[in-house]
Design an enzyme around this catalytic site. Structure first.
Site: not given
Length: 417
Positions: A221, A297
């Site tokens: 990202h 994550e």
């Protein structure tokens, strides 16, 4: 003054339906220069579907170069030209969504359509055939494989005469030490035994007998406010949004992927920074975003929002244990790297089955990307600490039918200006 691009596109199917592919080229009408080439093997499809997909890919490639440009589309498909010009109705259900996608790339008043004979569409036709040839060999087309511009011959710029083009050709020959052929002369073919083949490179170039691989293009990202401060930012913290820099990175990644033209699906972590990055790219590519929880994550527990130095100061014993073993958890009940690896491995297998033979963009985080790379290489857990992975960087892994994997790209940031 808005730039003008010519988009030439073509598609074909060997069987109709049968093994299909498309090709498209973006051209500068003033110089005749090729600005972008895209091609893709589609699997089984009809001629018309391949032609429409070629049109969409060509328009997206032009949009990536200049979203404000005016476009002259030239195709040898009477059906597509007449339908996109509004003179023929689009009745077939397979064509309707493709036509709608094509119309959404640029405002309709900035695009014109022109039918041309097939002999004038040689460049796009060659690209489509290169894509189908690549598919028959069990791989996807790569830009480095293209010989379409050479095969289609020199292109005459707008306003140039045949004599102008002949002079330019002679100058090019002279500059390379080759004498131009006399009018009517036949050039001697080059000795095939002396040709140097360029090895396939990039995201997918599998052995011919394994079929098309499943390729994961891995995008970390864009930046959040925590990224430049190098703070732990996992799935158990504040779920930050992209910063202004991160939003720009997402747009730059989208432009690069649009030019590449090979992404067929987008899957994202559920965390906000990934969803925002994925949605920016999806809007550019005209694709939907599928959310996959397994791509989130690591949960860093009590370390969320802290810098490495702060963690070392507050929790030195836990940090040392974490650095020494992939089974150690962060302070406060976060996830161990071993737990993350199991989650990512299961997600990888699920996505490989769902998208077999396709190229899929996975928008995710540092640990999942590094874990996928580690698993592909068969590297030990401590290799996670030996990889650099920048914000908005691209990596890629190809997975083959025999269970093997090949790392094709790691931490590429060339698209970030």
């Amino acid at each position: 003054m808005a730039r003008t691009f010519i988009v030439e596109a073509d598609g074909g199917s060997r069987g109709n339906p049968g093994p299909a592919g498309y090709g498209a080229v973006v051209i500068d009408p003033e110089t005749g220069e090729t600005l972008a080439e895209v091609a893709e093997f589609l699997g089984t499809a009809t001629n018309n579907v391949a032609e429409y997909k070629g049109l969409v890919a060509g328009l997206r490639a032009a949009h990536a170069l200049d979203p404000e440009a005016e476009i002259r589309v030239r195709m040898d498909s009477k059906l597509v030209v007449e339908q996109m010009s509004g003179r023929w109705q689009i009745k077939h259900p397979d064509m309707q969504p493709l036509a709608a996608t094509a119309k959404a790339v640029f405002p309709p008043d900035r695009v014109t359509y022109e039918w041309i004979p097939r002999k004038e569409n040689k460049h796009a036709d060659r690209l489509a055939n290169e894509a189908m040839d690549a598919g028959a060999a069990g791989r996807q087309w790569e830009p480095g494989m293209s010989k379409a511009a050479l095969a289609s011959g020199p292109r005459r710029p707008a306003g140039a005469t045949a004599a102008d083009t002949a002079v330019a050709d002679a100058e090019i020959d002279d500059a390379t030490g080759a004498a131009p052929a006399a009018p009517g002369a036949t050039a001697e073919p080059r000795d095939a035994g002396t040709a140097t083949a360029t090895p396939p490179s990039g995201w997918a170039a599998p052995p011919a007998d394994l079929g098309a691989p499943t390729t994961f293009v891995l995008l970390r990202h864009g930046e959040t406010p925590l990224t430049p401060e190098k703070r732990f930012s996992g799935s158990g913290g504040s779920d930050p949004e992209l910063s202004a820099a991160g939003r720009l990175q997402a747009r730059e990644a989208a432009a690069a992927l649009a030019v590449r033209g090979t992404v067929q699906a987008i899957v994202s972590s559920p965390l906000r920074r990934c969803r925002e990055t994925a949605e920016t790219i999806a809007a550019r590519l005209g694709l939907d975003v599928r959310i996959e929880d397994g791509l989130r994550e690591t949960d860093f527990g009590a370390w969320e929002g802290l810098t490495f130095s702060e963690v070392r100061e507050r929790h030195p014993a836990d940090l040392n244990a974490w650095l020494a073993s992939d089974k150690a958890e962060p302070t406060g009940g976060g996830e161990s790297f071993a737990a993350v690896a199991r989650r990512v491995e299961l997600t990888r297998d699920k996505l490989r089955a769902r998208y077999a033979g396709k190229t899929v963009l996975l928008v995710t985080h540092v640990t999942p990307v590094k874990t996928l790379v580690r698993l592909a290489l068969g590297a030990p857990p401590e290799s996670l600490f030996r990889m650099e992975l920048s914000a908005a960087s691209l990596s890629a892994i190809a997975y083959y039918a025999d269970g093997n994997a090949s790392l094709r790209l790691l931490n590429d940031t060339s698209h970030l200006r």
